[in-house]
Design an enzyme around this catalytic site. Sequence first.
Site, mmCIF file in Angstrom:
data_model
loop_
_atom_site.group_PDB
_atom_site.id
_atom_site.type_symbol
_atom_site.label_atom_id
_atom_site.label_comp_id
_atom_site.label_asym_id
_atom_site.label_seq_id
_atom_site.Cartn_x
_atom_site.Cartn_y
_atom_site.Cartn_z
ATOM 1 N N VAL A 1 0.812 -1.220 0.000
ATOM 2 C CA VAL A 1 0.000 0.000 0.000
ATOM 3 C C VAL A 1 0.847 1.272 0.000
ATOM 4 C CG1 VAL A 1 -2.042 -1.076 1.077
ATOM 5 C CG2 VAL A 1 -0.299 0.014 2.539
ATOM 6 N N ASN B 1 -7.216 -1.105 6.050
ATOM 7 C CA ASN B 1 -6.895 -1.788 7.307
ATOM 8 C C ASN B 1 -5.397 -2.100 7.467
ATOM 9 O OD1 ASN B 1 -7.621 -3.895 9.598
ATOM 10 N ND2 ASN B 1 -6.497 -5.053 8.057
ATOM 11 N N SER C 1 -6.650 4.029 15.706
ATOM 12 C CA SER C 1 -6.231 3.207 16.856
ATOM 13 C C SER C 1 -6.411 4.019 18.130
ATOM 14 C CB SER C 1 -4.764 2.831 16.725
ATOM 15 O OG SER C 1 -4.239 2.412 17.968
ATOM 16 N N TYR D 1 3.694 5.469 15.193
ATOM 17 C CA TYR D 1 2.385 4.828 14.995
ATOM 18 C C TYR D 1 1.247 5.757 15.425
ATOM 19 C CZ TYR D 1 -1.132 1.080 15.452
ATOM 20 O OH TYR D 1 -2.252 0.297 15.349
ATOM 21 N N ALA E 1 1.276 8.977 15.619
ATOM 22 C CA ALA E 1 1.188 10.090 14.661
ATOM 23 C C ALA E 1 0.406 9.651 13.424
ATOM 24 C CB ALA E 1 2.590 10.548 14.277
ATOM 25 N N SER E 2 0.711 8.454 12.934
ATOM 26 C CA SER E 2 0.031 7.979 11.716
ATOM 27 C C SER E 2 -1.460 7.778 11.971
ATOM 28 C CB SER E 2 0.668 6.683 11.210
ATOM 29 O OG SER E 2 0.384 5.587 12.054
ATOM 30 N N LYS E 3 -1.810 7.241 13.132
ATOM 31 C CA LYS E 3 -3.211 6.910 13.404
ATOM 32 C C LYS E 3 -4.037 8.150 13.758
ATOM 33 C CE LYS E 3 -2.941 2.482 12.594
ATOM 34 N NZ LYS E 3 -3.699 1.863 11.507
#
Length: 246
Positions: A63, A89, A141, A154, A156-158
Amino acid sequence: MRLKNKVAIITGAANGIGLAAVLRFAEEGAKVVLADFDTNSGVQQENELVGKGFDVKFVQVDVAKRESVDALVQQTMDHFGTIDILINNAGITRDAMLTKMTAEDFSHVLDVNLTGVFNCTQAVLPHLVEKGYGKIINTSSVSGIYGNVGQTNYAASKAAVVGMTKTWAKELGRKGINVNAVAPGFTSTSMVAKMPEKVIDQMKSVIALQRLGDPTDIANAYLFLASDESSYVNGHVLHVDGGIMM
Ligand code: CAA
Ligand code: NAI
């Protein structure tokens, strides 16, 4: 049959939550593309599900790479002829305390968890716009909502996924496309299995339901948001976390 004849692309579908979602969607009548990096598991799961009579197809994808995502969308159109639902996902962790986190691990998590969601949504979008119908579900999350020790990259991304979800809900609502997110709590998959035992126990103690989530708990939330039962739900972040923080 809540998704009868709908075509869904589910990324990160060869394992964990994504795989549970493939099964739930197929049980509800959907035709599903299992899109994943992991060819071994993807092919095995495709064979097992086709053997049970479900209409599913595995497509290998990264992705984080736009050319790979474009090929996924093309193969879906060639095979099923349309797309109704995208479940973003796929996701990874590379946990470390801020003092020890490498720039490479910071970027890699953002590339998959954030740019990956952007890539898949942008590539699928023309097909949804053409139909005037679509459901896009992103995976945030508990870490992106409340933060979590060891997860600068993680979290930051979520958190960013929440911002994109709300922006796309505003941009795409007028085109008949609903965009929502699910924010799972700690769920029993390989991602949580990598955590130190002590931290898992500490987490369980602050979950109101006093247990980890099951992948099907999250898959059922995806199912609701992908079905027409949620037609008037848009730009929402559905927390499925056993009541970890309220
Ligand atoms: N919450 C609270 N405290 C935590 C913690 C967490 N998530 N993770 C670590 N700590 C604590 C440790 O218990 C330890 O405390 P003490 O000093 O009192 O013993 C301290 O922080 C330092 O931890 P380590 O000794 O383990 O330090 P390390 O540098 O060796 O490892 C780490 C750091 C990689 C972050 C490791 O502790 C770890 O993997 N922690 C778990 C991180 C986590 O919760 N990840 C979630 C994965 S699941 C997921 O991401 C799905 C989702 O969306 C929720
Ligand atoms: P998992 O590790 O079991 O499954 C993730 C899947 O994504 C794997 O099949 C993997 O091959 C695939 N993947 C990884 N990188 C990819 C890439 N570049 N391209 C395509 N596929 C790729 O993880 P799990 O737990 O099922 O996670 C699913 C989603 O749920 C992730 O977005 C995760 O961040 C999120 N989540 C998980 C929680 C948990 O406690 N397990 C809690 C909150 C959110």
